[in-house]
Design a protein around this motif. Structure first.
Motif, PDB file in Angstrom:
ATOM      1  N   MET A 190       0.801  -1.219   0.000  1.00 12.22           N
ATOM      2  CA  MET A 190       0.000   0.000   0.000  1.00 12.22           C
ATOM      3  C   MET A 190       0.838   1.275   0.000  1.00 12.22           C
ATOM      4  O   MET A 190       0.434   2.281  -0.600  1.00 12.22           O
ATOM      5  CB  MET A 190      -0.978   0.006   1.177  1.00 12.22           C
ATOM      6  CG  MET A 190      -2.173  -0.884   0.973  1.00 12.22           C
ATOM      7  SD  MET A 190      -3.247  -0.263  -0.357  1.00 12.22           S
ATOM      8  CE  MET A 190      -4.230  -1.749  -0.661  1.00 12.22           C
ATOM      9  N   ASP A 191       1.983   1.253   0.635  1.00  7.96           N
ATOM     10  CA  ASP A 191       2.826   2.444   0.612  1.00  7.96           C
ATOM     11  C   ASP A 191       3.264   2.763  -0.818  1.00  7.96           C
ATOM     12  O   ASP A 191       3.238   3.924  -1.249  1.00  7.96           O
ATOM     13  CB  ASP A 191       4.057   2.249   1.496  1.00  7.96           C
ATOM     14  CG  ASP A 191       3.727   2.265   2.980  1.00  7.96           C
ATOM     15  OD1 ASP A 191       2.597   2.635   3.347  1.00  7.96           O
ATOM     16  OD2 ASP A 191       4.621   1.913   3.777  1.00  7.96           O
ATOM     17  N   ALA A 221       0.261   3.987  -2.990  1.00  6.02           N
ATOM     18  CA  ALA A 221      -0.066   5.392  -2.740  1.00  6.02           C
ATOM     19  C   ALA A 221       0.967   6.324  -3.357  1.00  6.02           C
ATOM     20  O   ALA A 221       0.617   7.382  -3.906  1.00  6.02           O
ATOM     21  CB  ALA A 221      -0.189   5.639  -1.234  1.00  6.02           C
ATOM     22  N   GLU A 249      -6.195   1.974  -1.100  1.00  7.01           N
ATOM     23  CA  GLU A 249      -5.232   2.845  -1.779  1.00  7.01           C
ATOM     24  C   GLU A 249      -5.622   4.313  -1.623  1.00  7.01           C
ATOM     25  O   GLU A 249      -4.766   5.165  -1.360  1.00  7.01           O
ATOM     26  CB  GLU A 249      -5.187   2.457  -3.251  1.00  7.01           C
ATOM     27  CG  GLU A 249      -4.209   3.212  -4.106  1.00  7.01           C
ATOM     28  CD  GLU A 249      -4.210   2.682  -5.531  1.00  7.01           C
ATOM     29  OE1 GLU A 249      -3.479   1.710  -5.814  1.00  7.01           O
ATOM     30  OE2 GLU A 249      -4.977   3.238  -6.357  1.00  7.01           O
ATOM     31  N   ARG A 268      -4.899   5.529   2.024  1.00  4.36           N
ATOM     32  CA  ARG A 268      -3.481   5.804   2.286  1.00  4.36           C
ATOM     33  C   ARG A 268      -3.002   7.031   1.518  1.00  4.36           C
ATOM     34  O   ARG A 268      -2.254   7.845   2.053  1.00  4.36           O
ATOM     35  CB  ARG A 268      -2.634   4.584   1.945  1.00  4.36           C
ATOM     36  CG  ARG A 268      -1.167   4.805   2.145  1.00  4.36           C
ATOM     37  CD  ARG A 268      -0.479   3.863   3.084  1.00  4.36           C
ATOM     38  NE  ARG A 268      -1.160   3.430   4.262  1.00  4.36           N
ATOM     39  CZ  ARG A 268      -0.788   2.349   4.960  1.00  4.36           C
ATOM     40  NH1 ARG A 268       0.251   1.637   4.551  1.00  4.36           N
ATOM     41  NH2 ARG A 268      -1.441   1.988   6.042  1.00  4.36           N
ATOM     42  N   ARG A 328      -1.708  10.569   3.319  1.00  8.14           N
ATOM     43  CA  ARG A 328      -0.289  10.928   3.214  1.00  8.14           C
ATOM     44  C   ARG A 328       0.002  12.065   2.236  1.00  8.14           C
ATOM     45  O   ARG A 328       0.962  12.805   2.422  1.00  8.14           O
ATOM     46  CB  ARG A 328       0.521   9.694   2.806  1.00  8.14           C
ATOM     47  CG  ARG A 328       0.531   8.614   3.864  1.00  8.14           C
ATOM     48  CD  ARG A 328       1.584   7.574   3.586  1.00  8.14           C
ATOM     49  NE  ARG A 328       1.637   6.593   4.676  1.00  8.14           N
ATOM     50  CZ  ARG A 328       2.508   5.593   4.739  1.00  8.14           C
ATOM     51  NH1 ARG A 328       3.404   5.449   3.775  1.00  8.14           N
ATOM     52  NH2 ARG A 328       2.481   4.743   5.750  1.00  8.14           N
ATOM     53  N   THR A 371      -3.240  -5.137   5.513  1.00  4.84           N
ATOM     54  CA  THR A 371      -2.900  -3.743   5.818  1.00  4.84           C
ATOM     55  C   THR A 371      -3.942  -3.123   6.740  1.00  4.84           C
ATOM     56  O   THR A 371      -5.147  -3.242   6.508  1.00  4.84           O
ATOM     57  CB  THR A 371      -2.807  -2.919   4.525  1.00  4.84           C
ATOM     58  OG1 THR A 371      -1.864  -3.525   3.643  1.00  4.84           O
ATOM     59  CG2 THR A 371      -2.378  -1.492   4.830  1.00  4.84           C
ATOM     60  N   PHE A 381      -5.554   0.223   8.025  1.00  4.69           N
ATOM     61  CA  PHE A 381      -5.730   1.621   7.611  1.00  4.69           C
ATOM     62  C   PHE A 381      -6.306   2.500   8.725  1.00  4.69           C
ATOM     63  O   PHE A 381      -6.773   3.608   8.457  1.00  4.69           O
ATOM     64  CB  PHE A 381      -6.657   1.693   6.395  1.00  4.69           C
ATOM     65  CG  PHE A 381      -6.150   0.959   5.190  1.00  4.69           C
ATOM     66  CD1 PHE A 381      -5.267   1.552   4.307  1.00  4.69           C
ATOM     67  CD2 PHE A 381      -6.555  -0.347   4.945  1.00  4.69           C
ATOM     68  CE1 PHE A 381      -4.795   0.870   3.202  1.00  4.69           C
ATOM     69  CE2 PHE A 381      -6.099  -1.037   3.828  1.00  4.69           C
ATOM     70  CZ  PHE A 381      -5.206  -0.426   2.956  1.00  4.69           C
ATOM     71  N   ASP A 395      -4.700   5.867   8.892  1.00  7.12           N
ATOM     72  CA  ASP A 395      -5.016   6.650   7.692  1.00  7.12           C
ATOM     73  C   ASP A 395      -6.402   7.270   7.795  1.00  7.12           C
ATOM     74  O   ASP A 395      -6.588   8.458   7.521  1.00  7.12           O
ATOM     75  CB  ASP A 395      -4.953   5.755   6.449  1.00  7.12           C
ATOM     76  CG  ASP A 395      -3.595   5.114   6.267  1.00  7.12           C
ATOM     77  OD1 ASP A 395      -2.626   5.837   5.969  1.00  7.12           O
ATOM     78  OD2 ASP A 395      -3.498   3.889   6.424  1.00  7.12           O
TER      79      ASP A 395
END
Length: 275
Positions: free
Chosen positions: A70-71, A74, A100, A103, A107, A205, A207, A210
């Motif tokens: 996921m990092d 994104a 997605e 995140r 961010r 993941t 979230f 997030d």
């Protein structure tokens, strides 16, 4: 249409047309930006700029043996958004794409880049069942998906859309062979290694942080008969973590409701954007 090469050399395919406020669509696993064809045609006709990308290792983006998390997803979205100069955008994500979006917005969504977000049948806050998430999907089910993809991806990509994804396994359902074939086409276009790795990304993941960090309004849309991301463990929990979240659920609607009930979903998204 075009591609952008991100930091690790992966090429991300995207399509973009129209003018006006941008809407960027984020597809589910193991599909591609083509899963949003109906939405892109609808919102372009309503005066929006519409954008959809293929996640790394999916669709027409290049195979990716690493970065299937996921990092990285994104960060790829941030690169596409920067390339296209997207500002005041609405980000709409289905299933894995909903994670997605969460995140990315948390961010990278500041400084006017993101106006609103929509999560449809989305995986946040965490899909897999844990002690803290008793309503999640059991690990054995996730392991079964892994085994099916590794063992006979083509067969699984026939069975999944023919059954629970669109609710075609329910009594009285009338399956659309064209919808099933389109799902299969998109899935088989992608890279098996990237899709296999993505199973961990979409199932494990978390979230929570997030969702808590997102300041923009978020519309959470979820089918009450979602067999892939059951509402009790996903949307019902996610909306409680969002600062400005609104949940709308649909009795009897399946996971793939953006396809099976596109007229309803499109109208509800449009109303949310314009309010």
């Amino acid at each position: 249409m075009g591609t952008i090469t991100v930091k690790d050399g992966t090429q991300i395919f995207y399509k973009s047309w129209g003018e006006g406020q941008p809407i960027m669509f984020h597809h589910g696993w193991p599909l591609s930006g083509d899963d949003w064809d109906t939405q892109m045609m609808f919102f372009a006709a309503e005066g929006f700029r519409v954008v959809a990308h293929d996640r790394r290792g999916h669709g027409r983006s290049s195979p990716s043996a690493t970065g299937n998390d996921m990092d990285s997803y994104a960060a790829d979205v941030a690169a596409v958004a920067a390339q296209l100069g997207l500002e005041n955008a609405v980000h709409v994500g289905h299933s894995t794409g909903g994670g997605e979006v969460a995140r990315y917005v948390a961010r990278y969504g500041g400084n006017g880049r993101v106006a609103k977000a929509v999560l449809i049948g989305a995986i946040p806050p965490v899909l897999m069942k844990t002690a803290a998430n008793p309503d999640g999907v059991p690990a054995a089910v996730i392991d079964g998906i892994r085994a099916a993809v590794a063992g006979n991806r083509a067969q699984f990509y026939r069975d999944f859309p023919s059954g629970p994804f669109y609710g075609y396994n329910r009594p009285g359902a009338v399956p659309s062979q064209a919808v099933i074939d389109n799902w299969f086409r998109q899935g088989m276009t992608g890279d098996i290694k990237a899709q296999y790795d993505c199973i961990t990304a979409f199932s494990e993941t978390d979230f929570t942080a997030d969702l808590k960090a997102i300041e923009q309004p978020v519309l959470v849309l979820h089918g009450e008969d979602d067999q892939i991301a059951p509402i009790a463990g996903t949307a019902a929990r996610a909306v409680k973590l969002l600062r400005r979240g609104t949940l709308k659920s649909y009795p009897g609607y399946p996971h793939g409701m953006a396809t099976t009930h596109a007229d309803v979903i499109n109208a509800d998204i449009l109303a949310f954007i314009r309010q």
